[in-house]
Design an enzyme around this catalytic site. Structure first.
Site, PDB file in Angstrom:
ATOM      1  N   TYR A 141      38.203  46.744 -29.021  1.00 60.62           N
ATOM      2  CA  TYR A 141      39.662  46.851 -28.900  1.00 60.62           C
ATOM      3  C   TYR A 141      40.309  47.373 -30.191  1.00 60.62           C
ATOM      4  O   TYR A 141      41.473  47.771 -30.189  1.00 60.62           O
ATOM      5  CB  TYR A 141      40.285  45.499 -28.537  1.00 60.62           C
ATOM      6  CG  TYR A 141      39.919  44.994 -27.156  1.00 60.62           C
ATOM      7  CD1 TYR A 141      39.347  45.847 -26.208  1.00 60.62           C
ATOM      8  CD2 TYR A 141      40.141  43.681 -26.781  1.00 60.62           C
ATOM      9  CE1 TYR A 141      38.998  45.384 -24.949  1.00 60.62           C
ATOM     10  CE2 TYR A 141      39.804  43.223 -25.513  1.00 60.62           C
ATOM     11  CZ  TYR A 141      39.225  44.084 -24.605  1.00 60.62           C
ATOM     12  OH  TYR A 141      38.889  43.634 -23.354  1.00 60.62           O
ATOM     13  N   LYS A 192      24.959  42.211 -25.349  1.00 63.98           N
ATOM     14  CA  LYS A 192      24.116  43.144 -24.591  1.00 63.98           C
ATOM     15  C   LYS A 192      23.163  43.840 -25.558  1.00 63.98           C
ATOM     16  O   LYS A 192      23.245  45.063 -25.766  1.00 63.98           O
ATOM     17  CB  LYS A 192      25.001  44.162 -23.855  1.00 63.98           C
ATOM     18  CG  LYS A 192      25.778  43.598 -22.688  1.00 63.98           C
ATOM     19  CD  LYS A 192      24.928  43.368 -21.439  1.00 63.98           C
ATOM     20  CE  LYS A 192      24.571  44.681 -20.769  1.00 63.98           C
ATOM     21  NZ  LYS A 192      23.661  44.441 -19.617  1.00 63.98           N
ATOM     22  N   ASP A 225      25.807  39.997 -18.930  1.00 60.11           N
ATOM     23  CA  ASP A 225      25.848  40.106 -17.463  1.00 60.11           C
ATOM     24  C   ASP A 225      25.199  38.880 -16.822  1.00 60.11           C
ATOM     25  O   ASP A 225      25.685  38.347 -15.818  1.00 60.11           O
ATOM     26  CB  ASP A 225      25.221  41.423 -16.973  1.00 60.11           C
ATOM     27  CG  ASP A 225      23.877  41.726 -17.616  1.00 60.11           C
ATOM     28  OD1 ASP A 225      23.526  41.094 -18.627  1.00 60.11           O
ATOM     29  OD2 ASP A 225      23.162  42.610 -17.105  1.00 60.11           O
ATOM     30  N   ASP A 249      36.800  38.403 -23.399  1.00 56.08           N
ATOM     31  CA  ASP A 249      38.002  38.624 -22.595  1.00 56.08           C
ATOM     32  C   ASP A 249      37.676  38.410 -21.114  1.00 56.08           C
ATOM     33  O   ASP A 249      38.363  37.681 -20.391  1.00 56.08           O
ATOM     34  CB  ASP A 249      38.478  40.073 -22.843  1.00 56.08           C
ATOM     35  CG  ASP A 249      39.871  40.320 -22.331  1.00 56.08           C
ATOM     36  OD1 ASP A 249      40.467  39.390 -21.766  1.00 56.08           O
ATOM     37  OD2 ASP A 249      40.363  41.451 -22.491  1.00 56.08           O
ATOM     38  N   ASP A 253      38.054  34.673 -18.714  1.00 54.23           N
ATOM     39  CA  ASP A 253      38.922  34.696 -17.526  1.00 54.23           C
ATOM     40  C   ASP A 253      38.149  34.217 -16.301  1.00 54.23           C
ATOM     41  O   ASP A 253      38.678  33.507 -15.445  1.00 54.23           O
ATOM     42  CB  ASP A 253      39.451  36.112 -17.265  1.00 54.23           C
ATOM     43  CG  ASP A 253      40.815  36.322 -17.920  1.00 54.23           C
ATOM     44  OD1 ASP A 253      41.231  35.455 -18.710  1.00 54.23           O
ATOM     45  OD2 ASP A 253      41.456  37.354 -17.647  1.00 54.23           O
TER      46      ASP A 253
END
Ligand code: NAD
Length: 366
Positions: A141, A192, A225, A249, A253
């Protein structure tokens, strides 16, 4: 010494839910010897309307000087389509950036009384108590180069850069290990590393820090994942989940939804501890937004803000006992069937924002 708490109610339901947290602070001042001074300032759309900017320098200075900041929410349809620096969210981002709040803490706790509101079966979520520690000021970001460019062949190309340094990884990992040591002593680090060099660095550096300073805390590495799958398969296996900005993020959620309602979820964002004074910049806020659809109606759920205050008492004011009591009062209120509309079920008593705050206070005082 008198402590200071800055309240930034913000927009929409922000002022309604922070008013309930203020009631709790005032009760603690009166009955529990909490020596704190409360001040308030504008943030977001409310600040744009009054001053032309979403966060004034004066409000930012107050936030820097305060021992802790408690925020409501920002945003709303009135300010949509404005240039970036005239958007409510820009005020919040400036606050996070200028206070260097690099560690975002988001608990996902499922209160027994709300287990049936989750999209998962009761047995998977009842008693769930996990904590996300998300890196908040680095990663994709913020990384450069970034942007959208026109290519000679007429195509366009969008670029963002995932980038982390050793110190950025270590400082947030320390927060996760320190917190895990006070909980069930387990950190799951999600990245990852199989396809991203930044993920490999993340994994190696978290492991190095663990081996050097936190060998007594259990550490597992999990691909992000797989973490997403495990969160719905067996969420109770987790204690603290440490992730970068992007994966945090999304995964936090996802975990939030396991608990049933947006109106119940608090968060804390912490900066570095000053070595000399021990002071740590901190911002506490519910994870929900300004809910313009219900703003001004007195029906918003204040629990997420009150639980954010509990985190504030624990992390910024060293009042763990008051925090425990406040969380227990919220749980008891729910168990007694007192509910705002968003978590109301047949057979429960439906109340508004202010009555919900009063019901929690009553149980705190009991
Ligand atoms: P939202 O979280 O405001 O609302 C989503 C839904 O949940 C709405 O139906 C709302 O009524 C309900 N809801 C949210 N909080 C509730 C509460 N405490 N009690 C009862 N119901 C509640 O998300 P949105 O609608 O996507 O966004 C609205 C505005 O909030 C936008 O301007 C957005 O940018 C902003 N926003 C701000 C923050 C923040 O301040 N940190 C976070 C998210 C969204």
């Amino acid at each position: 010494m008198t402590k200071s708490l800055l309240i930034l109610p913000g927009d929409g339901i922000g002022p309604e839910v922070t008013a309930e947290a203020i009631k709790v602070v005032n009760w603690l001042r009166e009955h529990r010897g909490f020596d704190v001074e409360i001040s308030q300032d504008l943030l977001g759309g409310a600040s744009i309307d009054a001053t032309g900017v979403p966060l004034t320098d004066a409000a930012l200075d107050k936030a820097k000087a305060a021992d802790a900041v408690l925020m409501g929410a920002v945003g709303g349809p009135k300010w949509v389509g404005q240039p970036y620096d005239k958007r409510p969210e820009a005020g919040l981002l400036r606050l996070r950036k200028d206070l260097d709040l690099f560690a975002n803490l988001r608990p996902a706790i499922c209160f027994p009384a709300l287990a049936d509101s989750s999209s998962l079966k009761r047995e998977f979520v009842e008693g769930l108590d996990l904590l996300f520690v998300r890196e908040l000021t680095g990663g994709v970001y913020f990384g450069t180069p970034r942007g959208i460019e026109n290519l000679p062949n007429g195509e366009r190309r969008g670029i963002n850069t995932q980038v982390y340094t050793t110190s950025e990884i270590h400082r947030v990992a320390r927060v996760a290990f320190d917190l895990a040591a006070k909980r069930r002593n387990k950190v799951t680090s999600a990245e990852k590393h199989n396809v991203m060099e930044s993920g490999l660095l993340w994994k190696e550096e978290v492991q190095k820090l663990h081996d050097a300073d936190y060998a007594s805390v259990e550490l597992e590495h999990m691909l992000a994942d797989n973490c997403a799958m495990q969160l719905v398969k067996n969420p109770k296996q987790f204690d603290v989940i440490l992730t970068d900005n992007l994966f945090g993020d999304i995964l936090s959620d996802q975990a939030a939804m396991l608990t049933g309602s947006l109106g119940m979820l608090p968060s804390a964002s912490l900066g570095a501890k000053d070595a000399a004074t021990g002071k740590q910049a901190s911002l506490y806020e519910p994870i929900h937004g300004s809910a313009p659809d219900i703003a001004g109606k007195g029906v918003a759920n204040p629990c997420a803000t009150i639980l954010s205050l509990a985190m504030c008492l624990r992390f910024s004011f060293g009042r763990g006992e008051d925090a425990d009591k406040l969380e227990a009062a919220v749980a008891q209120t729910l168990a007694d069937g007192i509910r705002t509309a968003d978590i109301w079920l047949d057979g429960c008593t439906r109340v508004g924002t202010s009555e919900m705050g009063d019901a929690i206070l009553e149980r705190l005082a009991a």
